[in-house]
Design a protein around this motif. Structure first.
Motif, PDB file in Angstrom:
ATOM      1  N   TRP A   6       0.957  -1.618  -0.334  1.00  0.00           N
ATOM      2  CA  TRP A   6       0.133   0.101   0.313  1.00  0.00           C
ATOM      3  C   TRP A   6       0.734   0.967  -0.209  1.00  0.00           C
ATOM      4  O   TRP A   6       2.104   1.794   0.739  1.00  0.00           O
ATOM      5  N   SER A   8       0.590   5.153   0.425  1.00  0.00           N
ATOM      6  CA  SER A   8      -0.789   6.633   0.604  1.00  0.00           C
ATOM      7  C   SER A   8       0.044   7.504   0.851  1.00  0.00           C
ATOM      8  O   SER A   8       0.878   7.670   1.334  1.00  0.00           O
ATOM      9  N   TYR A  10       0.022  12.163   0.901  1.00  0.00           N
ATOM     10  CA  TYR A  10      -1.758  12.343   1.539  1.00  0.00           C
ATOM     11  C   TYR A  10      -0.914  14.053   0.682  1.00  0.00           C
ATOM     12  O   TYR A  10       0.515  14.405   0.501  1.00  0.00           O
ATOM     13  N   THR A  55       3.826  10.448   4.114  1.00  0.00           N
ATOM     14  CA  THR A  55       3.831   9.334   3.425  1.00  0.00           C
ATOM     15  C   THR A  55       3.872   8.213   4.041  1.00  0.00           C
ATOM     16  O   THR A  55       4.410   7.843   5.232  1.00  0.00           O
ATOM     17  N   HIS A  70      -7.166  -4.569   2.181  1.00  0.00           N
ATOM     18  CA  HIS A  70      -8.129  -3.145   2.038  1.00  0.00           C
ATOM     19  C   HIS A  70      -9.838  -3.123   2.163  1.00  0.00           C
ATOM     20  O   HIS A  70     -10.406  -2.473   2.456  1.00  0.00           O
ATOM     21  N   ARG A  88      -5.813  12.411  -0.363  1.00  0.00           N
ATOM     22  CA  ARG A  88      -4.624  11.247  -0.827  1.00  0.00           C
ATOM     23  C   ARG A  88      -4.171  10.479  -1.708  1.00  0.00           C
ATOM     24  O   ARG A  88      -5.709  10.145  -2.795  1.00  0.00           O
ATOM     25  N   PHE A  90      -4.049   6.756  -3.021  1.00  0.00           N
ATOM     26  CA  PHE A  90      -3.547   5.590  -2.292  1.00  0.00           C
ATOM     27  C   PHE A  90      -3.659   4.082  -3.560  1.00  0.00           C
ATOM     28  O   PHE A  90      -4.543   4.223  -4.188  1.00  0.00           O
TER      29      PHE A  90
END
Length: 97
Positions: A6, A8, A10, A55, A70, A88, A90
Motif C-alpha cells: 500500500w 499512500s 497525502y 507518506t 483493503h 490522498r 492511495f
C-alpha cells in the motif's frame, strides 16, 4: 510470490482528528491482515509533481493479501472514520518478486 504494497501519499490533511481516529482503527486492521508498516510520516523529499506531505508504505506477503486487507470490514471501518478528513493518493501495487 511477489509482495504487495500500500502506498499512500497525502496531499492535504483537513481534519487531524479524523486522521487520528482512522489511525487508531487502521493500525490493528492492517496488522490483523498481515501488513507491516514500513514507513509512516517522517521526512519526505518530493520531486516532480509530488507534495512533501505525510507518506505511508505498508508491506504484505502478496498482492492478493494487500487487496484483501483493503476490502476487509475492519479497514473499511477505518476508512469510514477518515471520511473527508484527508485528500490522498492511495495505491495497491505488486512488488517485483
Amino acid at each position: 510470490m511477489a509482495k504487495g504494497y500500500w502506498v499512500s501519499a497525502y496531499r492535504t490533511i483537513a481534519d487531524p482528528e479524523k486522521l487520528a481516529a482512522y489511525n487508531k482503527l487502521a493500525a490493528p486492521a492492517v496488522k490483523a491482515a498481515g501488513g507491516r508498516t514500513v514507513a509512516r510520516g517522517g521526512r519526505v523529499v518530493a520531486h516532480d509533481a509530488g507534495i512533501a506531505e505525510r507518506t505511508v508504505l505498508v508491506e504484505f506477503d502478496s498482492f492478493e493479501q494487500a487487496v484483501a486487507a483493503h476490502a476487509s470490514a475492519a479497514y473499511q471501518e477505518a476508512l469510514a472514520a477518515l471520511a473527508d478528513g484527508v485528500e490522498r493518493d492511495f495505491r495497491i501495487i505488486e512488488g517485483l518478486d
